[in-house]
Design a protein around this motif. Structure first.
Motif, PDB file in Angstrom:
ATOM      1  N   ILE A 226      -7.126   6.532  -6.053  1.00 58.02           N
ATOM      2  CA  ILE A 226      -8.471   6.252  -5.251  1.00 58.02           C
ATOM      3  C   ILE A 226      -8.424   4.968  -4.782  1.00 58.02           C
ATOM      4  CG2 ILE A 226     -11.229   6.923  -5.649  1.00 58.02           C
ATOM      5  CD1 ILE A 226     -10.161   9.300  -7.781  1.00 58.02           C
ATOM      6  N   ALA A 227      -8.473   4.007  -4.838  1.00 61.84           N
ATOM      7  CA  ALA A 227      -9.014   2.933  -5.146  1.00 61.84           C
ATOM      8  C   ALA A 227      -8.249   2.036  -3.242  1.00 61.84           C
ATOM      9  CB  ALA A 227      -9.010   1.601  -6.332  1.00 61.84           C
ATOM     10  N   VAL A 228      -7.131   3.192  -3.408  1.00 55.19           N
ATOM     11  CA  VAL A 228      -6.310   2.114  -2.561  1.00 55.19           C
ATOM     12  C   VAL A 228      -6.796   2.674  -1.265  1.00 55.19           C
ATOM     13  CG1 VAL A 228      -3.871   2.153  -1.249  1.00 55.19           C
ATOM     14  CG2 VAL A 228      -4.076   1.414  -4.130  1.00 55.19           C
ATOM     15  N   HIS A 229      -7.111   4.387  -1.452  1.00 53.15           N
ATOM     16  CA  HIS A 229      -8.136   4.794   0.207  1.00 53.15           C
ATOM     17  C   HIS A 229      -8.807   4.025   0.777  1.00 53.15           C
ATOM     18  CE1 HIS A 229      -4.856   8.306   1.049  1.00 53.15           C
ATOM     19  NE2 HIS A 229      -4.766   8.229  -0.805  1.00 53.15           N
ATOM     20  N   ASP A 230      -9.996   3.909  -0.721  1.00 48.68           N
ATOM     21  CA  ASP A 230     -11.442   3.479  -1.099  1.00 48.68           C
ATOM     22  C   ASP A 230     -11.079   2.080   0.812  1.00 48.68           C
ATOM     23  OD1 ASP A 230     -12.344   5.061  -1.621  1.00 48.68           O
ATOM     24  OD2 ASP A 230     -12.887   5.078  -3.584  1.00 48.68           O
ATOM     25  N   MET A 231      -9.755   0.972  -0.012  1.00 48.13           N
ATOM     26  CA  MET A 231     -10.034  -0.453   0.462  1.00 48.13           C
ATOM     27  C   MET A 231      -9.124  -0.205   2.020  1.00 48.13           C
ATOM     28  SD  MET A 231      -7.165  -2.849  -0.327  1.00 48.13           S
ATOM     29  CE  MET A 231      -6.293  -1.835   0.240  1.00 48.13           C
ATOM     30  N   VAL A 232      -8.364   0.550   2.245  1.00 46.27           N
ATOM     31  CA  VAL A 232      -7.559   1.430   3.348  1.00 46.27           C
ATOM     32  C   VAL A 232      -9.033   1.534   4.144  1.00 46.27           C
ATOM     33  CG1 VAL A 232      -6.181   2.733   4.992  1.00 46.27           C
ATOM     34  CG2 VAL A 232      -5.455   1.451   2.423  1.00 46.27           C
ATOM     35  N   ARG A 233      -9.596   2.562   3.991  1.00 48.16           N
ATOM     36  CA  ARG A 233     -10.538   2.793   5.244  1.00 48.16           C
ATOM     37  C   ARG A 233     -11.864   2.036   5.200  1.00 48.16           C
ATOM     38  NH1 ARG A 233     -11.703   6.717   1.871  1.00 48.16           N
ATOM     39  NH2 ARG A 233     -14.041   6.016   0.547  1.00 48.16           N
ATOM     40  N   GLU A 234     -12.220   1.200   4.364  1.00 48.87           N
ATOM     41  CA  GLU A 234     -12.624   0.312   4.903  1.00 48.87           C
ATOM     42  C   GLU A 234     -12.303  -1.197   5.717  1.00 48.87           C
ATOM     43  OE1 GLU A 234     -14.511  -2.310   1.649  1.00 48.87           O
ATOM     44  OE2 GLU A 234     -15.216   0.056   0.689  1.00 48.87           O
ATOM     45  N   ALA A 235     -10.832  -1.436   5.426  1.00 45.21           N
ATOM     46  CA  ALA A 235     -10.131  -2.428   5.905  1.00 45.21           C
ATOM     47  C   ALA A 235     -10.235  -1.393   8.133  1.00 45.21           C
ATOM     48  CB  ALA A 235      -8.548  -2.172   5.537  1.00 45.21           C
ATOM     49  N   SER A 236      -9.757  -0.345   7.244  1.00 47.40           N
ATOM     50  CA  SER A 236      -9.467   0.307   9.090  1.00 47.40           C
ATOM     51  C   SER A 236     -10.838   0.366  10.071  1.00 47.40           C
ATOM     52  CB  SER A 236      -9.555   1.970   9.169  1.00 47.40           C
ATOM     53  OG  SER A 236      -8.280   2.271   8.338  1.00 47.40           O
TER      54      SER A 236
ATOM     55  N   GLU B 109      -6.152  -6.868  -7.205  1.00 45.96           N
ATOM     56  CA  GLU B 109      -6.929  -7.051  -8.544  1.00 45.96           C
ATOM     57  C   GLU B 109      -6.436  -5.066  -9.086  1.00 45.96           C
ATOM     58  OE1 GLU B 109     -11.499  -5.788  -9.187  1.00 45.96           O
ATOM     59  OE2 GLU B 109     -11.137  -6.968  -7.490  1.00 45.96           O
ATOM     60  N   ILE B 110      -6.469  -4.031  -7.708  1.00 46.44           N
ATOM     61  CA  ILE B 110      -5.912  -3.030  -8.255  1.00 46.44           C
ATOM     62  C   ILE B 110      -5.207  -2.409  -8.584  1.00 46.44           C
ATOM     63  CG2 ILE B 110      -5.652  -0.917  -6.846  1.00 46.44           C
ATOM     64  CD1 ILE B 110      -7.323  -1.559  -5.136  1.00 46.44           C
ATOM     65  N   THR B 111      -3.546  -3.159  -8.690  1.00 44.83           N
ATOM     66  CA  THR B 111      -2.374  -3.228  -9.013  1.00 44.83           C
ATOM     67  C   THR B 111      -2.487  -3.757 -10.762  1.00 44.83           C
ATOM     68  OG1 THR B 111      -1.673  -5.642  -8.577  1.00 44.83           O
ATOM     69  CG2 THR B 111      -0.767  -3.186  -6.908  1.00 44.83           C
ATOM     70  N   ARG B 112      -3.422  -4.513 -10.905  1.00 40.23           N
ATOM     71  CA  ARG B 112      -3.256  -5.478 -12.406  1.00 40.23           C
ATOM     72  C   ARG B 112      -4.485  -4.358 -13.532  1.00 40.23           C
ATOM     73  NH1 ARG B 112      -3.288 -11.550 -10.006  1.00 40.23           N
ATOM     74  NH2 ARG B 112      -1.305 -11.435  -9.178  1.00 40.23           N
ATOM     75  N   ARG B 113      -5.257  -3.673 -12.216  1.00 34.86           N
ATOM     76  CA  ARG B 113      -6.105  -3.296 -13.401  1.00 34.86           C
ATOM     77  C   ARG B 113      -6.316  -2.196 -13.864  1.00 34.86           C
ATOM     78  NH1 ARG B 113      -9.190   0.712  -8.837  1.00 34.86           N
ATOM     79  NH2 ARG B 113     -11.258   0.551 -10.400  1.00 34.86           N
ATOM     80  N   VAL B 114      -6.675  -2.948 -15.178  1.00 35.01           N
ATOM     81  CA  VAL B 114      -6.623  -1.568 -16.878  1.00 35.01           C
ATOM     82  C   VAL B 114      -6.520  -0.036 -16.448  1.00 35.01           C
ATOM     83  CG1 VAL B 114      -7.585  -1.061 -18.927  1.00 35.01           C
ATOM     84  CG2 VAL B 114      -7.535  -3.470 -18.450  1.00 35.01           C
ATOM     85  N   PRO B 115      -5.713   0.930 -16.694  1.00 29.80           N
ATOM     86  CA  PRO B 115      -5.832   2.168 -16.912  1.00 29.80           C
ATOM     87  C   PRO B 115      -7.271   2.901 -17.267  1.00 29.80           C
ATOM     88  CG  PRO B 115      -3.859   1.594 -17.634  1.00 29.80           C
ATOM     89  CD  PRO B 115      -4.236   0.329 -17.647  1.00 29.80           C
ATOM     90  N   ALA B 116      -7.421   4.037 -16.682  1.00 31.37           N
ATOM     91  CA  ALA B 116      -8.522   4.579 -16.623  1.00 31.37           C
ATOM     92  C   ALA B 116      -8.894   5.407 -17.837  1.00 31.37           C
ATOM     93  CB  ALA B 116      -8.659   6.003 -15.773  1.00 31.37           C
ATOM     94  N   TYR B 117      -7.794   5.419 -18.796  1.00 28.73           N
ATOM     95  CA  TYR B 117      -7.591   5.434 -20.394  1.00 28.73           C
ATOM     96  C   TYR B 117      -6.601   5.059 -21.282  1.00 28.73           C
ATOM     97  CZ  TYR B 117      -9.615   9.885 -17.395  1.00 28.73           C
ATOM     98  OH  TYR B 117     -10.230  10.425 -16.489  1.00 28.73           O
ATOM     99  N   PRO B 118      -6.789   4.744 -22.267  1.00 22.30           N
ATOM    100  CA  PRO B 118      -5.762   4.634 -23.321  1.00 22.30           C
ATOM    101  C   PRO B 118      -4.509   5.238 -23.675  1.00 22.30           C
ATOM    102  CG  PRO B 118      -7.818   4.997 -24.579  1.00 22.30           C
ATOM    103  CD  PRO B 118      -7.917   4.920 -23.104  1.00 22.30           C
TER     104      PRO B 118
ATOM    105  N   VAL C 200       0.756  -1.154   0.113  1.00 21.11           N
ATOM    106  CA  VAL C 200      -0.181  -0.345  -0.008  1.00 21.11           C
ATOM    107  C   VAL C 200       0.724   1.716  -0.382  1.00 21.11           C
ATOM    108  CG1 VAL C 200      -1.748   1.317   1.741  1.00 21.11           C
ATOM    109  CG2 VAL C 200      -1.495  -1.540   0.967  1.00 21.11           C
ATOM    110  N   GLY C 201       2.161   1.667   0.908  1.00 24.08           N
ATOM    111  CA  GLY C 201       2.791   2.525   0.836  1.00 24.08           C
ATOM    112  C   GLY C 201       3.735   2.878  -0.872  1.00 24.08           C
ATOM    113  N   GLU C 202       4.383   1.448  -0.648  1.00 22.00           N
ATOM    114  CA  GLU C 202       4.744   1.401  -2.455  1.00 22.00           C
ATOM    115  C   GLU C 202       3.797   2.257  -3.171  1.00 22.00           C
ATOM    116  OE1 GLU C 202       6.972  -0.682  -5.661  1.00 22.00           O
ATOM    117  OE2 GLU C 202       5.498  -1.817  -4.641  1.00 22.00           O
TER     118      GLU C 202
END
Length: 447
Positions: free
Chosen positions: A94-104, A119-128, A25-27
């Motif tokens: 944004i996805a990482v912050h959402d996950m950390v907030r739910e984990a907390s 899944e977050i690290t492998r997700r397709v970028p928002a734009y090509p 997460v920190g990385e």
């Protein structure tokens, strides 16, 4: 009766897994440009959520270290992770912050958190990729309009930036250092402008290089550098400052090489022809300001749903800056105040929608980046006006620092007035050394 080694093994594995999750997460956060303070606090939130309290995080620009000292006397654990990916992706952020907030909130099991992060690290970028190249070129086009260039100049700036970006990508695939990639990109951007001046094109050709330079300036690292310094993270702030220095040195070198060669070949370059943004609220300048902001947001992979708020922020920043200039406020102070307005309202909005503030504030300050001052300084140096050139370059650097300080000031005003979850969880090291903290400690003693 003490637990056997077999009983302790599952506990140790869970500690390792939680610490590994926190490091990943920190990385991601650090690679996207988050401040050291935010990265540290977020990592500790992850370890606390999964039963590994009393962790200490040490963050610098290349390595993250996480240590855990158990209170039961068992062996301490220390782990490190190198930060190899330094490309911003605000959609993943944004996805990482959402996950950390739910984990907390203890609503995400450790297995699910690890799966979500993969899944977050492998997700397709928002734009090509082609869209990102277009967005980078549109930054240059919009900036050239902002400083007084017409539509033909905007097209030239677009082409120059695409040419520089493709050349940089070609060098990157061959392992050439990023410093030289930026140098070549700046050379090509300024070369198009010089060629237009050489053929006496009836346009404001210098606006091409200004637009190309704005597309290369490190707005995101500048804000993070100032934020780390204010938070008392001086080691990381120094590292970011050197990062900014080398980026600027690469851009300045590329422009300087092209301008020096052009002057030696007799191209009629004059300081009087350097464009300056018409500091009035004209529709074309306002459109250019909004275009710079939206293009920056796309280049940083801001999700589409936040592009309109970012565009509003960029328009507000430019409007405030122009209005302050009409009141004869000095340029650097006007820049700082405009950035503070964006820091204040951008942070308030992002706190409401629960996303990192940089999603809005970083694209919005793109309109205030000192591209013109940087180009003017290099042209003056190339023409032999060393004192004037040094003054212009110093103004560019001061403007950059004012941008970072202004954004943080706006956020700090909101923190002081309303407080924040971060304030409630941890008091930053720099705050502990202030008079206010000493007074609070003294009042607690007297009670």
């Amino acid at each position: 009766m003490s637990a056997s080694p077999l009983d302790q093994a599952p506990v140790q594995r869970d500690i390792y897994r939680a610490m590994g999750l926190a490091l990943r997460v920190g990385e991601l956060l650090l690679g996207s440009g988050e401040s050291t303070e935010t990265v540290t606090v977020t990592m500790r939130r992850v370890t606390n959520a999964y039963g590994v309290p009393h962790c200490e995080a040490d963050v610098n620009l290349s390595v993250i270290t996480l240590s855990h000292v158990p209170t039961d006397g068992s062996a301490p654990v220390t782990a490190q992770r190198r930060v190899r990916r330094r490309l911003p992706d605000y959609d993943r952020l944004i996805a990482v912050h959402d996950m950390v907030r739910e984990a907390s909130g203890r609503s995400v099991p450790l297995d699910d958190a690890e799966a979500r992060l993969r899944e977050i690290t492998r997700r397709v970028p928002a734009y090509p990729n082609w869209f990102l190249v277009t967005a980078l070129a549109l930054i240059a086009s919009s900036a050239s309009i902002l400083v007084g260039g017409g539509w033909s100049v905007a097209v030239a700036a677009f082409c120059a930036t695409v040419l520089g970006d493709r050349a940089s990508a070609w060098l990157a695939r061959r392992g050439v250092a990023e410093f030289f990639q930026l140098t070549v990109a700046a050379m090509l951007g300024s070369l198009v402008s010089v060629l237009m001046i050489a053929i006496d094109a009836p346009v404001q050709a210098s606006a091409v290089v200004v637009g190309a330079v704005v597309a290369l300036l490190p707005g995101r690292p500048m804000v993070a550098c100032v934020q780390d310094g204010i938070a008392g993270e001086y080691v990381t702030a120094t590292g970011r400052l050197f990062e900014i220095f080398f980026i600027l040195a690469a851009v300045v070198s590329g422009i300087g090489i092209t301008l020096y060669a052009a002057i030696r070949l007799g191209v009629p370059l004059r300081v009087e022809n350097v464009p300056g943004a018409p500091l009035v609220l004209r529709p074309e300048q306002f459109l250019g300001a909004v275009g710079v902001t939206v293009s920056f947001a796309v280049a940083l992979l801001v999700p589409p749903r936040y592009l309109i708020p970012a565009a509003i922020g960029g328009g507000v920043a430019w409007t405030v800056f122009v209005q302050l200039h009409s009141w004869q406020v000095p340029t650097i102070l006007a820049t700082a105040v405009s950035a503070a307005v964006i820091g204040l309202f951008g942070t308030a909005y992002t706190r409401h929608v629960k996303v990192p503030s940089m999603v809005i504030t970083i694209p919005a300050i793109g309109t205030l980046l000192p591209g013109t001052a940087l180009y003017r300084g290099m042209l003056e140096v190339s023409l032999g006006h060393g004192d004037a050139g040094a003054s212009s370059l110093l103004q560019a650097l001061s403007t950059a620092l004012a941008l970072g300080a202004g954004v943080i000031l706006g956020a700090e005003i909101l923190r002081a007035v309303t407080g924040s979850d971060l304030t409630k969880r941890v008091l930053r090291p720099a705050a502990r050394r202030t008079r206010g903290s000493a007074e609070r400690a003294a009042s607690g003693i007297h009670r």
